[in-house]
Scaffold this active site. Structure first.
Site, PDB file in Angstrom:
ATOM      1  N   PHE A 246       0.813  -1.223   0.000  1.00  0.00           N
ATOM      2  CA  PHE A 246       0.000   0.000   0.000  1.00  0.00           C
ATOM      3  C   PHE A 246       0.841   1.266   0.000  1.00  0.00           C
ATOM      4  O   PHE A 246       0.377   2.326   0.416  1.00  0.00           O
ATOM      5  CB  PHE A 246      -0.965   0.011   1.190  1.00  0.00           C
ATOM      6  CG  PHE A 246      -1.744  -1.260   1.374  1.00  0.00           C
ATOM      7  CD1 PHE A 246      -2.406  -1.831   0.294  1.00  0.00           C
ATOM      8  CD2 PHE A 246      -1.803  -1.888   2.598  1.00  0.00           C
ATOM      9  CE1 PHE A 246      -3.113  -3.019   0.433  1.00  0.00           C
ATOM     10  CE2 PHE A 246      -2.511  -3.079   2.761  1.00  0.00           C
ATOM     11  CZ  PHE A 246      -3.171  -3.636   1.678  1.00  0.00           C
ATOM     12  N   GLY A 474       0.468  -9.232  -3.557  1.00  0.00           N
ATOM     13  CA  GLY A 474      -0.826  -9.882  -3.445  1.00  0.00           C
ATOM     14  C   GLY A 474      -1.710  -9.500  -4.624  1.00  0.00           C
ATOM     15  O   GLY A 474      -2.757 -10.096  -4.844  1.00  0.00           O
ATOM     16  N   ARG A 636      -6.218  -1.735 -21.254  1.00  0.00           N
ATOM     17  CA  ARG A 636      -6.299  -3.170 -21.508  1.00  0.00           C
ATOM     18  C   ARG A 636      -6.174  -3.929 -20.184  1.00  0.00           C
ATOM     19  O   ARG A 636      -5.289  -3.649 -19.379  1.00  0.00           O
ATOM     20  CB  ARG A 636      -5.163  -3.545 -22.437  1.00  0.00           C
ATOM     21  CG  ARG A 636      -5.171  -4.968 -22.883  1.00  0.00           C
ATOM     22  CD  ARG A 636      -4.031  -5.132 -23.885  1.00  0.00           C
ATOM     23  NE  ARG A 636      -4.069  -6.459 -24.452  1.00  0.00           N
ATOM     24  CZ  ARG A 636      -2.966  -7.074 -24.870  1.00  0.00           C
ATOM     25  NH1 ARG A 636      -1.795  -6.485 -24.761  1.00  0.00           N
ATOM     26  NH2 ARG A 636      -3.072  -8.271 -25.393  1.00  0.00           N
ATOM     27  N   ASN A 639      -5.533  -9.471 -16.819  1.00  0.00           N
ATOM     28  CA  ASN A 639      -6.170 -10.621 -16.164  1.00  0.00           C
ATOM     29  C   ASN A 639      -7.426 -10.128 -15.448  1.00  0.00           C
ATOM     30  O   ASN A 639      -7.344  -9.501 -14.391  1.00  0.00           O
ATOM     31  CB  ASN A 639      -5.186 -11.258 -15.166  1.00  0.00           C
ATOM     32  CG  ASN A 639      -5.762 -12.498 -14.503  1.00  0.00           C
ATOM     33  OD1 ASN A 639      -6.945 -12.535 -14.141  1.00  0.00           O
ATOM     34  ND2 ASN A 639      -4.929 -13.521 -14.344  1.00  0.00           N
ATOM     35  N   PRO A 640      -8.584 -10.384 -16.024  1.00  0.00           N
ATOM     36  CA  PRO A 640      -9.825  -9.821 -15.451  1.00  0.00           C
ATOM     37  C   PRO A 640     -10.062 -10.245 -14.009  1.00  0.00           C
ATOM     38  O   PRO A 640     -10.562  -9.459 -13.205  1.00  0.00           O
ATOM     39  CB  PRO A 640     -10.923 -10.388 -16.358  1.00  0.00           C
ATOM     40  CG  PRO A 640     -10.243 -10.851 -17.591  1.00  0.00           C
ATOM     41  CD  PRO A 640      -8.830 -11.167 -17.233  1.00  0.00           C
ATOM     42  N   VAL A 711      -4.903  -0.531 -12.268  1.00  0.00           N
ATOM     43  CA  VAL A 711      -6.132  -0.755 -11.511  1.00  0.00           C
ATOM     44  C   VAL A 711      -5.911  -0.763 -10.002  1.00  0.00           C
ATOM     45  O   VAL A 711      -6.838  -1.006  -9.239  1.00  0.00           O
ATOM     46  CB  VAL A 711      -6.796  -2.100 -11.923  1.00  0.00           C
ATOM     47  CG1 VAL A 711      -7.279  -2.034 -13.357  1.00  0.00           C
ATOM     48  CG2 VAL A 711      -5.847  -3.274 -11.719  1.00  0.00           C
ATOM     49  N   GLU A 713      -5.225   1.471  -7.583  1.00  0.00           N
ATOM     50  CA  GLU A 713      -5.640   2.485  -6.621  1.00  0.00           C
ATOM     51  C   GLU A 713      -6.975   3.143  -6.937  1.00  0.00           C
ATOM     52  O   GLU A 713      -7.630   3.691  -6.052  1.00  0.00           O
ATOM     53  CB  GLU A 713      -4.529   3.548  -6.491  1.00  0.00           C
ATOM     54  CG  GLU A 713      -3.263   2.929  -5.918  1.00  0.00           C
ATOM     55  CD  GLU A 713      -2.028   3.786  -6.113  1.00  0.00           C
ATOM     56  OE1 GLU A 713      -1.745   4.597  -5.225  1.00  0.00           O
ATOM     57  OE2 GLU A 713      -1.336   3.626  -7.136  1.00  0.00           O
TER      58      GLU A 713
END
Lengths: 746, 349
Positions: A246, A474, A636, A639-640, A711, A713
């Site tokens: 974080f 993670g 893009r 990995n969804p 993706v 934050e």
């Protein structure tokens, strides 16, 4: 959207697949080795003694009592602390702060290490630290924003944001038909990764081996090398897994430096792992803010101006201002925009970047203020935002590299059912009599890229090795980066060996700024493409190859083959080219890259829209976030599964920011009195009910060759304001501080 | 943490004999071990009760009283179907406390003996009359969310954190203890002390005394049809109460013939509201009556801290708990026990 172009996914692509974490099995079976899981022979345990006052000096430590305790081997205090070769007040890297490493007996914040005890067991060292029984000369601490004067800091490096002004504020103010002037406050928050800060330090002559969770492996080596007067290359940092970071694990910290120093002093390996309580002080935090927002609109509800003044805390000895006011710069179209930052020096540890630094606090205030402004204009909050949609970056007028925010609004609103929202507050109740409120907020996070390198090695057996010192906190770097790597050679992911998490590998850059996949991924992609380019040249020059003569062709990798782009029939197996050339392997190098002209000329952000439903007991004021829908456009998606998990985690953090997190300082000592998870609340599973994440596809040819934004934050932004706005909608009460608690609604 | 002796007696006699000043009984350890880590508790001897025979049973005698052995786990008691049917608000209170893991480890006697979560009590570097008599009270003028509005003194403003004890107080539980001078019984109302000038004297236990069992009288089961525990908190689970209430009614022919009400997190002990109970009895249940009862329950309340807001919220919690009780005990334990959002989730099966 006129600036984007469609780029179809490559056939057989690993990217885009929702692969499960490659490290998942190791983690759930306990075989993943985190830093403190290392137990070299002859280990000593280090325990810090944190100050329990925030301002003053240490008058006495009972060193004799600690040393007399069985199992205690050394007590390190300012009196006997061995010298460091690098000045701890200096900043060896762009990502570091002045550290407190027993320079003197001054106490500058509660939680500051004032001694370190080394013991043969963790228990002995812990009891030794307790026996030091410090006495202090205390001064009245300054721990609240109103306890010192705000000051302007010279803009500069990390933590000293410049004031920004675009347009003519005075004219805009004069022309506005109506306006609001509101002030929001956010509480101090602490990173508190599940894995606390740890290090196992071993010296071998002037070489240093660190097992330490790090978000910036190679950069951290340079930082630690500075303090110990050795070349950065002499430091090996191993960080295969982090139990969260974080932002707080990208920066050298005082306790970790002291443990390394203790290892050198004793000639033995030393292990330090902070306790949960010790995480509150010396390893950074999100500083409290007070933000004044003045917004004005014309008769058509178009924003005339946004004037965002941020005041935030910093320490008495270093600078990190939460750049909260910058949240108002990139989002809504207005004639004039102004963001200012002032700092208040308090007796606290130096704040530091904490997941969505600036954006989280700034978005919380901005999105509430936007709601207040919408209410003043009589418009639906979403309609108001759409009326002020920025087609180009406000202020600069730069085109966006891509911006599917309109689609995020539309899809999020549709899934949430926003069109059924009554305009006035306190209109909805459920069957149990609970007040129901709906609120929304816009999410925005920039997409920076950093420097990073990678190496690809294609082997004669058709497998490949990829190497870069990336950091998996993670979030899934082990998996997503391997997907990118595999695609760069057109190989299935099973044929890829991916080495990471070790500073001796090519520099994988920083896992921060939500830019790690873009950065390390771009480097990996470039290294693979370097192999393909070399193979193509070899094949084109080789009469035995079907590619012979294709000197000017562009090659692409697919299904273990290299093909001429536009003529896929013309191709050859990768291994065959190596074989004919008599090569065991072929190595490629790559670096992260963004075209300078694109970086200069385009505004680059990930965007999103978050919709929240809260239910509130009308008498008892107990609140619950019963529904969250977030729609995000972040370029893009590699990995969804992992991306949605990241976005979901960010949104849950938003719940935490809105309703839970707050460090409480005792006003007399300055000490944080709720420094554990019983007192410092974060949401539990039962606090999170329906949570939906939608990703909106975006092709972005400018951010980098892969079209990746980030993706990590953005999920926090938008969410905090959405929840506060939903509380307003449910109750009619506008609460202008965070966290919002039961007693605020009475 | 400092060194200590660890004794694991095989019988109650051995346990009693092992006690000396400075010793502490160890049940589930969910509170004591935390306090030993912070240094707030520094026993030099731990007497582990984990091997004592006969203390892990839930028994209902011929006369209908239920006896719960001291070592029965919180989770085991809450999940005992017969117990939960007869004393539903006790089960609900248990399940609203802590987390699943902690409830598995914690014991019922330990729950009675748990210490306040006042942050100043928990941190040995501060002044605390409870932890070290005569040093003062740093909680006054300090920070924190869980301070008293009833029964506090200048020397101590802490609250008792238990959920379980609140319905026990309402239901006239009895505590069976044994010590160097033999066995005795303590009425629940007398078990926990208000601070007065001796906040360190938290319970009626004499030095060396040990809890053997809790007993709920047969009459307590008469409230089973109209009994609820309601708990406000800053998050949906795993948080101590902001304010809680245990409310139980006997309703015959539309008239309240018996009422029990106790409040949690408002005082150094579970706060039995006898005046409110008297006011309820003999009347038909309705919202106005519950408001008057709640008013009576808090009539002596005075904020001990900047927590004046807690008094109106405690009134509302008490009134709501009574209203929920009047509506009838739910057929199944709510998935979010004691929560105002109990209806939001499907019930436990």
């Amino acid at each position: 959207m006129s600036d984007t172009m469609s780029r179809p996914m490559r056939f057989g692509s690993n990217s885009g697949q929702p692969l499960t974490r490659r490290d998942g099995l190791a983690k759930v079976t306990g075989t993943a080795t985190f830093a403190a899981d290392n137990h070299p022979r002859n280990l000593l345990y280090a325990v810090c003694l944190p100050a329990t006052i925030a301002r003053g000096r240490v008058a006495h430590l009972d060193v004799a009592a600690a040393e007399a305790h069985p199992g205690v081997s050394h007590v390190m205090t300012p009196q006997n602390r061995p010298p460091l070769q690098g000045d701890p007040s200096e900043k060896p890297t762009m990502f570091s702060f002045r550290i407190e490493v027993l320079q003197d007996d001054t106490v500058r914040y509660a939680g500051q290490p004032i001694a370190m005890v080394l013991g043969e067991t963790i228990e002995a060292a812990t009891e030794g630290a307790r026996l030091l029984n410090p006495r202090y000369e205390t001064m009245t601490p300054r721990i609240a924003l109103d306890q010192n004067e705000p000051e302007a800091l010279e803009p500069g490096a990390l933590g000293r944001p410049a004031d920004v002004e675009h347009g003519d504020m005075q004219t805009a103010r004069n022309s506005a038909a109506q306006g609001i002037d509101v002030t929001y406050e956010t509480a101090p928050q602490y990173h508190n990764a599940m894995e606390t800060h740890a290090v196992v330090a071993q010296w071998d002559g002037d070489r240093l081996i660190l097992d330490m969770p790090s978000q910036a492996l190679v950069l951290s080596c340079a930082g630690y090398a500075h303090f110990f007067g050795i070349p950065a290359g002499n430091v090996t940092l191993r960080s295969p897994f982090l139990g969260g970071g974080f932002g707080s694990k990208a920066i050298p910290t005082g306790p970790q430096v002291l443990a390394i120093l203790a290892a050198r002093m004793t000639g033995r390996p030393v292990k330090l792992m902070l306790t949960r309580q010790q995480m509150f002080g010396p390893v950074g935090h999100r500083g409290a803010t007070r933000q004044r927002l003045r917004l004005g609109t014309d008769d058509a509800a178009a924003l005339s101006f946004i004037d965002h003044e941020g005041v935030s805390e910093t320490s008495s000895f270093d600078d990190f201002l939460e750049p909260a006011a910058n949240a108002s710069q990139g989002l809504y179209a207005a004639q004039a925009l102004r963001s200012t930052h002032r700092g208040v020096r308090l007796d606290v540890g130096t704040p530091s970047p904490m997941r969505a630094p600036g954006e989280a606090s700034g978005s919380a205030a901005l999105e509430c203020a936007m709601d207040e402004m919408a209410e003043a204009t009589g418009l639906d909050p979403l309609e108001f935002r759409l009326r002020n949609y920025a087609e180009t970056e406000p202020g600069t007028g730069k085109p966006y590299s891509s911006k599917a925010l309109r689609e995020c609004y539309a899809e999020g609103a549709r899934r949430f059912g926003w069109s059924r929202r009554p305009l006035a507050p306190r209109q909805m109740q459920d069957a149990d009599g609970m007040l129901v409120g709906w609120g929304m907020g816009t999410a925005l996070f920039p997409c920076p890229m950093f420097a990073a390198d990678a190496r690809a090695t294609l082997r004669a057996d058709g497998t490949a090795l990829f190497e870069t010192s990336a950091a998996d906190m993670g979030q899934g770097a082990w998996t997503a980066l391997a997907q990118i790597a595999a695609d760069s050679l057109g190989l299935p992911i099973e044929k890829i060996e991916f080495r990471s998490g070790n500073s001796t590998l090519p520099d994988g850059g920083i896992a921060g700024g939500s830019g790690h996949t873009a950065t390390a991924g771009s480097a990996l992609d470039a290294s693979g493409r370097d192999v393909i380019r070399q193979l193509g040249s070899m094949a084109a020059a080789d009469p035995a190859s079907p590619l012979h003569g294709a000197d000017n062709a562009t090659f692409q990798a697919r299904d273990g083959r290299i093909e001429v782009e536009g003529d896929p029939a013309r191709g050859e197996d990768l291994a065959a080219i190596l074989h004919r050339a008599g090569l065991e392997q072929l190595e490629g190098q790559g670096s992260a890259f963004r075209k300078p002209e694109d970086a200069e000329n385009r505004a680059m952000n990930a965007h999103g829209a978050v919709f929240a439903e809260v239910k509130i007991d009308p008498d008892l004021c107990q609140m619950r976030v019963t529904r969250l829908v977030g729609a995000f456009a972040a370029g893009r998606i590699i990995n969804p599964r992992l991306a949605e998990s990241q976005l979901m985690g960010g949104m849950i953090w938003g719940v935490s920011f809105a309703l839970h997190e707050k460090a409480q300082h005792d006003p007399r000592t300055g000490r944080i009195m709720n420094a554990d998870f019983a007192g410092y609340h974060i949401p539990v599973n039962a606090d999170i009910r329906d949570l939906e994440v939608i990703t909106i596809h975006e092709d972005d040819p400018y951010v980098n060759a892969l079209g990746i934004k980030g993706v990590g934050e953005i999920g926090i932004t938008g969410t905090v304001g959405a929840i506060a706005n939903a509380i307003r909608h449910a109750t009619g009460r506008r609460i202008r501080h965070f966290p919002i608690r039961i007693e605020d609604l009475l | 943490m400092k060194m200590f002796d660890f004794i694991r007696p095989a019988s109650i006699d051995e346990a009693i004999a092992a006690w000396r000043p400075g010793a502490a009984w160890l049940g589930g350890g969910t509170n004591l071990v935390d306090l030993m880590k912070t240094g707030a508790a520094q026993p030099d001897r731990l007497i582990d009760l984990g091997r004592l025979p006969g203390l892990d049973r839930i028994e209902t005698g011929a006369e209908g009283a239920t006896r719960i052995g001291a070592r029965v786990g919180n989770a085991d008691l809450a999940r005992d179907a017969d117990f939960a049917r007869r004393f539903p608000m006790v089960a609900e209170a248990l399940l609203s406390g802590a987390s699943g893991q902690l409830r598995n480890a914690a014991t019922v006697a330990g729950n009675l003996m748990q210490r306040t979560r006042c942050p100043y009590f928990q941190n040995p570097e501060t002044a605390c009359n409870k932890r070290r008599p005569g040093t003062g009270c740093d909680a006054r003028g300090g920070v924190g969310d869980n301070y008293a509005v009833l029964g506090w003194s200048d020397d101590c403003i802490a609250t008792h954190p238990s959920d379980f004890c609140v319905p026990l107080a309402a239901l006239d539980a009895v505590v069976e203890v044994i010590g160097p001078n033999g066995a005795r019984e303590i009425a629940f109302a007398d078990f926990h002390h208000l601070p007065g000038t001796t906040p360190d004297r938290e319970t009626a236990l004499e030095p060396g005394e040990l809890i053997l069992a809790l007993r709920l009288p047969a009459a307590a089961a008469e409230f089973a049809g109209h009994a609820r525990y309601l708990k406000l908190r800053d998050r949906t689970s795993f948080a101590f109460a902001t304010v809680s209430a245990a409310a139980a009614l006997k309703i015959e022919g539309g008239i309240i013939t018996g009422a029990r009400l106790a409040l949690g997190a408002v005082a150094a002990k579970p706060w039995r509201a006898a005046e409110a109970e008297a006011l309820l009895t003999g009347h038909a249940p309705d919202a106005a009556l519950f408001d008057r009862a709640a008013e009576a329950a808090l009539s002596d309340a005075v904020p001990a801290h900047d927590n004046a807001w807690k008094i109106p919220i405690a009134r509302r919690v008490a009134a709501r708990a009574l209203a929920l009780a009047a509506r009838g005990t739910p057929a199944r334990m709510p998935a979010l026990p004691a929560s105002v959002f109990a209806a939001e989730e499907p019930a436990h099966v």
